[in-house]
Each structure stands twice: as structure tokens, then as C-alpha cells.
Design a protein around this motif. Structure first.
Motif, PDB file in Angstrom:
ATOM      1  N   ALA A  34       0.810  -1.219   0.000  1.00 34.98           N
ATOM      2  CA  ALA A  34       0.000   0.000   0.000  1.00 34.98           C
ATOM      3  C   ALA A  34       0.841   1.266   0.000  1.00 34.98           C
ATOM      4  O   ALA A  34       0.393   2.312  -0.493  1.00 34.98           O
ATOM      5  CB  ALA A  34      -0.936   0.006   1.208  1.00 34.98           C
ATOM      6  N   TRP A  35       2.050   1.180   0.570  1.00 44.02           N
ATOM      7  CA  TRP A  35       2.885   2.372   0.677  1.00 44.02           C
ATOM      8  C   TRP A  35       4.310   1.943   0.971  1.00 44.02           C
ATOM      9  O   TRP A  35       4.549   0.908   1.604  1.00 44.02           O
ATOM     10  CB  TRP A  35       2.389   3.263   1.824  1.00 44.02           C
ATOM     11  CG  TRP A  35       3.313   4.394   2.174  1.00 44.02           C
ATOM     12  CD1 TRP A  35       3.321   5.649   1.641  1.00 44.02           C
ATOM     13  CD2 TRP A  35       4.387   4.356   3.128  1.00 44.02           C
ATOM     14  NE1 TRP A  35       4.335   6.400   2.194  1.00 44.02           N
ATOM     15  CE2 TRP A  35       5.003   5.640   3.111  1.00 44.02           C
ATOM     16  CE3 TRP A  35       4.884   3.382   3.994  1.00 44.02           C
ATOM     17  CZ2 TRP A  35       6.082   5.955   3.924  1.00 44.02           C
ATOM     18  CZ3 TRP A  35       5.971   3.689   4.793  1.00 44.02           C
ATOM     19  CH2 TRP A  35       6.557   4.980   4.769  1.00 44.02           C
ATOM     20  N   ALA A  36       5.273   2.762   0.521  1.00 42.49           N
ATOM     21  CA  ALA A  36       6.678   2.589   0.896  1.00 42.49           C
ATOM     22  C   ALA A  36       7.347   3.947   0.849  1.00 42.49           C
ATOM     23  O   ALA A  36       6.985   4.814   0.044  1.00 42.49           O
ATOM     24  CB  ALA A  36       7.381   1.603  -0.027  1.00 42.49           C
ATOM     25  N   GLY A  37       8.346   4.143   1.709  1.00 47.15           N
ATOM     26  CA  GLY A  37       9.036   5.423   1.755  1.00 47.15           C
ATOM     27  C   GLY A  37       9.852   5.568   3.022  1.00 47.15           C
ATOM     28  O   GLY A  37      10.359   4.590   3.563  1.00 47.15           O
ATOM     29  N   ASP A  38       9.963   6.827   3.534  1.00 46.60           N
ATOM     30  CA  ASP A  38      10.748   7.142   4.732  1.00 46.60           C
ATOM     31  C   ASP A  38      12.195   6.678   4.595  1.00 46.60           C
ATOM     32  O   ASP A  38      12.698   5.868   5.373  1.00 46.60           O
ATOM     33  CB  ASP A  38      10.107   6.530   5.985  1.00 46.60           C
ATOM     34  CG  ASP A  38       8.878   7.297   6.439  1.00 46.60           C
ATOM     35  OD1 ASP A  38       8.582   8.356   5.846  1.00 46.60           O
ATOM     36  OD2 ASP A  38       8.219   6.830   7.378  1.00 46.60           O
ATOM     37  N   TRP A  39      12.870   7.244   3.605  1.00 43.33           N
ATOM     38  CA  TRP A  39      14.284   6.922   3.411  1.00 43.33           C
ATOM     39  C   TRP A  39      15.110   7.320   4.637  1.00 43.33           C
ATOM     40  O   TRP A  39      14.854   8.325   5.275  1.00 43.33           O
ATOM     41  CB  TRP A  39      14.826   7.664   2.200  1.00 43.33           C
ATOM     42  CG  TRP A  39      14.325   7.177   0.877  1.00 43.33           C
ATOM     43  CD1 TRP A  39      13.345   7.742   0.102  1.00 43.33           C
ATOM     44  CD2 TRP A  39      14.778   6.025   0.161  1.00 43.33           C
ATOM     45  NE1 TRP A  39      13.166   7.020  -1.053  1.00 43.33           N
ATOM     46  CE2 TRP A  39      14.037   5.955  -1.049  1.00 43.33           C
ATOM     47  CE3 TRP A  39      15.748   5.053   0.411  1.00 43.33           C
ATOM     48  CZ2 TRP A  39      14.241   4.956  -1.995  1.00 43.33           C
ATOM     49  CZ3 TRP A  39      15.941   4.052  -0.533  1.00 43.33           C
ATOM     50  CH2 TRP A  39      15.194   4.006  -1.716  1.00 43.33           C
ATOM     51  N   GLY A  40      16.100   6.530   4.929  1.00 47.16           N
ATOM     52  CA  GLY A  40      17.030   6.820   6.006  1.00 47.16           C
ATOM     53  C   GLY A  40      18.261   5.965   5.843  1.00 47.16           C
ATOM     54  O   GLY A  40      18.456   5.313   4.818  1.00 47.16           O
ATOM     55  N   GLY A  41      19.114   5.954   6.872  1.00 46.79           N
ATOM     56  CA  GLY A  41      20.304   5.115   6.798  1.00 46.79           C
ATOM     57  C   GLY A  41      21.413   5.638   7.670  1.00 46.79           C
ATOM     58  O   GLY A  41      21.193   6.440   8.581  1.00 46.79           O
ATOM     59  N   SER A  42      22.622   5.172   7.382  1.00 47.93           N
ATOM     60  CA  SER A  42      23.791   5.606   8.143  1.00 47.93           C
ATOM     61  C   SER A  42      25.008   5.633   7.238  1.00 47.93           C
ATOM     62  O   SER A  42      25.303   4.649   6.547  1.00 47.93           O
ATOM     63  CB  SER A  42      24.058   4.675   9.322  1.00 47.93           C
ATOM     64  OG  SER A  42      25.244   5.058  10.002  1.00 47.93           O
ATOM     65  N   PHE A  43      25.701   6.779   7.258  1.00 44.34           N
ATOM     66  CA  PHE A  43      26.989   6.920   6.586  1.00 44.34           C
ATOM     67  C   PHE A  43      27.935   7.673   7.525  1.00 44.34           C
ATOM     68  O   PHE A  43      28.608   8.615   7.135  1.00 44.34           O
ATOM     69  CB  PHE A  43      26.811   7.645   5.245  1.00 44.34           C
ATOM     70  CG  PHE A  43      26.115   6.797   4.224  1.00 44.34           C
ATOM     71  CD1 PHE A  43      26.838   5.999   3.352  1.00 44.34           C
ATOM     72  CD2 PHE A  43      24.730   6.753   4.174  1.00 44.34           C
ATOM     73  CE1 PHE A  43      26.198   5.180   2.432  1.00 44.34           C
ATOM     74  CE2 PHE A  43      24.075   5.939   3.264  1.00 44.34           C
ATOM     75  CZ  PHE A  43      24.808   5.151   2.386  1.00 44.34           C
ATOM     76  N   SER A  44      27.967   7.198   8.765  1.00 48.36           N
ATOM     77  CA  SER A  44      28.789   7.829   9.794  1.00 48.36           C
ATOM     78  C   SER A  44      29.400   6.757  10.685  1.00 48.36           C
ATOM     79  O   SER A  44      28.996   5.589  10.646  1.00 48.36           O
ATOM     80  CB  SER A  44      27.950   8.788  10.640  1.00 48.36           C
ATOM     81  OG  SER A  44      27.026   8.063  11.430  1.00 48.36           O
ATOM     82  N   ARG A  45      30.316   7.155  11.540  1.00 48.82           N
ATOM     83  CA  ARG A  45      30.952   6.218  12.456  1.00 48.82           C
ATOM     84  C   ARG A  45      30.018   5.780  13.565  1.00 48.82           C
ATOM     85  O   ARG A  45      30.247   4.753  14.211  1.00 48.82           O
ATOM     86  CB  ARG A  45      32.208   6.853  13.054  1.00 48.82           C
ATOM     87  CG  ARG A  45      33.312   7.099  12.043  1.00 48.82           C
ATOM     88  CD  ARG A  45      34.577   7.627  12.695  1.00 48.82           C
ATOM     89  NE  ARG A  45      35.181   6.636  13.581  1.00 48.82           N
ATOM     90  CZ  ARG A  45      36.318   6.837  14.243  1.00 48.82           C
ATOM     91  NH1 ARG A  45      36.965   7.985  14.109  1.00 48.82           N
ATOM     92  NH2 ARG A  45      36.817   5.904  15.027  1.00 48.82           N
ATOM     93  N   GLU A  46      28.946   6.558  13.827  1.00 49.99           N
ATOM     94  CA  GLU A  46      28.019   6.192  14.897  1.00 49.99           C
ATOM     95  C   GLU A  46      27.235   4.927  14.557  1.00 49.99           C
ATOM     96  O   GLU A  46      26.769   4.219  15.446  1.00 49.99           O
ATOM     97  CB  GLU A  46      27.052   7.342  15.173  1.00 49.99           C
ATOM     98  CG  GLU A  46      27.673   8.537  15.869  1.00 49.99           C
ATOM     99  CD  GLU A  46      28.532   9.377  14.951  1.00 49.99           C
ATOM    100  OE1 GLU A  46      28.417   9.218  13.706  1.00 49.99           O
ATOM    101  OE2 GLU A  46      29.318  10.196  15.464  1.00 49.99           O
TER     102      GLU A  46
END
Length: 309
Positions: A171-183
Motif C-alpha cells: 500500500a505504501w513505501a518510503g521514509d528513506w534513512g540510513g547511516s553513513f557515519s561512524r556512529e
């Protein structure tokens, strides 16, 4: 070739790859037809048998749908040195049996790419029986000069449920996110383009996340991520599209979160300037909900990873 394997199976000890014998002996049967690849016009699920003795289900196995068996050919290597007249003489067969009807399908999961090189060949059951409630699988490797072996989950066989009908559509997809840091912690925003410099390549986590909502699946009391098929679609410097399975991260509200691990190894040691990518989700393996800079069946323009090292 198959008749040779059958004869061999009758005279060599029957050993499971991980110990124990498979149920009901599971020897090759004359009545077990080899399936043929069919077009994707019906719900399609994939069960994957990976190296390291792990396995996973991708999509609901549905009555009347297709079942694709993707077996890592080098998961069980006991017979790979078996030869006859200077040629490699071995094969690995998949066996698929549905319950309660006992319908049995079998065929090779090996495909030659040269005289001495081979790759996995998906085995396809074109139609899941209409009365099926579960399916069990096992594998048999044999050769001219080796001891035949079973991969049969210690004789219990690998078992998966069969659904009466497909789950609801995405029905829906989205809310991009992620990690490109040392944390190495998920952030709720994602830059476009993602710029990979030498610092990120050497010291940071690198992954992309996005969420999907499927009514009755992602909001159910019991998580069943295997009912959702989730992939990253990408191309390198305008080349052909490639697809990889995403990894399930858990439930977020009424959604499921899926992740693309942006591995350092191919990025570090291959020549490239830009990756273009999108995520796509499906519950039947036929109709896909795609997200990039937009969402829906098309998903709009692809997102970008740029090289800066």
C-alpha cells in the motif's frame, strides 16, 4: 546423466549432508517430473538455500502460484571432484514435496558454463497444488566416483507453509534513512546524492533503509517478513539494471524496515563513478511498488551514490 545418478543412489550409502537420513529415504523417483521455467503471470515465491547452511523464504508460497528454488551449488561439495572419462560427473537434484497430497517435483540445480565450470540453476515448480498447506524440500548430490550425500535438515527436510491466497498488495513505501557515519545509527533522513569520500569508505557504516506498509502483514501481531519481497534495483555508470535482496531490520510502527548494505568491497576495488538505485517491494513477485525520488509502480527518477575518493 540422471539415470546414472539414480543407479548410484541405490548402491551407495545414503548420508545426510548434516547428519542423519532424510525421511522416507527420498531417493530419486521415476514419477517426479522436472519442471520448466514459466513466465511470471502468477504469484511467485523464492526459497533460497545459501552457503553456511542458512536458508530463507522470499514471498508467500501460494496455492496456484509458482515456487522458485534457488540453491547455492557449492553449499555441498562432496562430489565436485567426481569425474568420468576426463569430464566432471556429478549433479545436485532438488526435491519438492507438497503436503497433504504428496505431490513430488524434482530436477537439477546445476548449469554448465564451460566444460569444468558450473553455476546455480533455479528449479521452478510452475504450479503449487490447490490442496497444499505446506511444502518440504531436500537435495541430493551424487557422482560417478564419490559417496552420494543428502542436504535434508538432519533428515527432517526443510519445511515452509503454503498460503491459501496471496497477501494484500503493497500500500505504501518510503521514509528513506540510513547511516553513513561512524556512529552506525539509523538516521531518519537520507541525502541525495550520497557522496562517498575516503573518510566514509574507511571509517563509516554504509547502509540505506526504507519502510513498507502492507495491510494485514506489516501491522500484524506476528511478524512475517518472508511474505514481503524487497529488493534494491541499481545500475553502475548507466549499465544494465541489477537486483539484490534487502535485509529485514524489524517493525517500525505499522511498517517493516528493509536495508541495503552498501558493501565497501566492490566500491573500493572496482572502477565506477556513479550508482543509481531504487528500492522495490512486492507480495506476489509480479507487481512491484518502486520508490526512488518518487513512489508507486514507477517510483520516479533513481537516487544516486557518487564517488569522491
Amino acid at each position: 546423466m540422471k539415470s546414472a545418478w539414480k543407479s548410484l543412489a541405490l548402491v551407495l550409502p545414503l548420508l545426510a549432508a548434516c547428519g542423519g537420513q532424510p525421511q522416507q529415504e527420498n531417493t530419486p523417483a521415476d514419477a517426479a517430473p522436472e519442471s520448466q521455467q514459466a513466465s511470471l503471470t502468477t504469484p511467485t515465491a523464492t526459497v533460497r538455500f545459501l552457503g553456511g547452511w542458512s536458508q530463507e523464504q522470499r514471498g508467500a508460497i501460494v496455492r496456484g502460484g509458482q515456487l522458485v528454488v534457488d540453491y547455492e551449488l557449492y553449499r555441498m561439495t562432496d562430489c565436485h571432484n567426481s569425474t568420468y572419462a576426463g569430464q566432471q560427473a556429478w549433479d545436485t537434484l532438488a526435491y519438492v514435496r507438497f503436503q497433504p497430497g504428496g505431490q513430488l517435483f524434482s530436477g537439477s540445480v546445476k548449469q554448465a558454463t564451460g566444460s569444468t565450470t558450473f553455476v546455480n540453476k533455479p528449479f521452478v515448480v510452475p504450479t503449487v497444488p490447490a490442496d497444499a498447506t505446506s511444502v518440504e524440500l531436500w537435495f541430493f548430490t551424487s557422482g560417478r566416483t564419490c559417496q552420494s550425500r543428502y542436504d535434508s535438515n538432519y533428515g527432517q527436510n526443510y519445511r515452509f507453509p503454503v498460503e491459501a491466497q496471496s497477501p494484500a498488495a503493497v500500500a505504501w513505501a518510503g521514509d528513506w534513512g540510513g547511516s553513513f557515519s561512524r556512529e552506525c545509527v539509523h538516521q531518519n533522513t537520507l541525502a541525495n546524492p550520497i557522496v562517498l569520500d575516503s573518510y566514509v569508505m574507511e571509517r563509516a557504516c554504509k547502509w540505506v533503509d526504507a519502510d513498507v506498509y502492507v495491510p494485514g502483514v506489516t501491522d500484524a501481531a506476528t511478524a512475517r517478513p518472508e511474505l514481503v519481497q524487497a529488493q534494491v534495483e541499481f545500475s553502475v555508470d548507466g549499465g544494465p539494471l541489477q537486483y539484490k535482496w534487502l535485509s529485514y531490520q524489524g517493525r517500525v510502527g505499522n511498517n517493516h524496515r528493509w536495508r541495503w548494505e552498501v558493501s565497501s568491497e566492490p566500491l573500493q576495488y572496482t572502477t565506477w563513478s556513479q550508482y543509481q538505485y531504487a528500492f522495490r517491494y512486492s507480495t506476489d513477485g509480479v507487481s512491484w511498488y518502486r520508490i526512488a525520488l518518487g513512489a508507486g509502480p514507477s517510483g520516479g527518477t533513481a537516487r544516486t551514490v557518487q564517488r569522491a575518493f
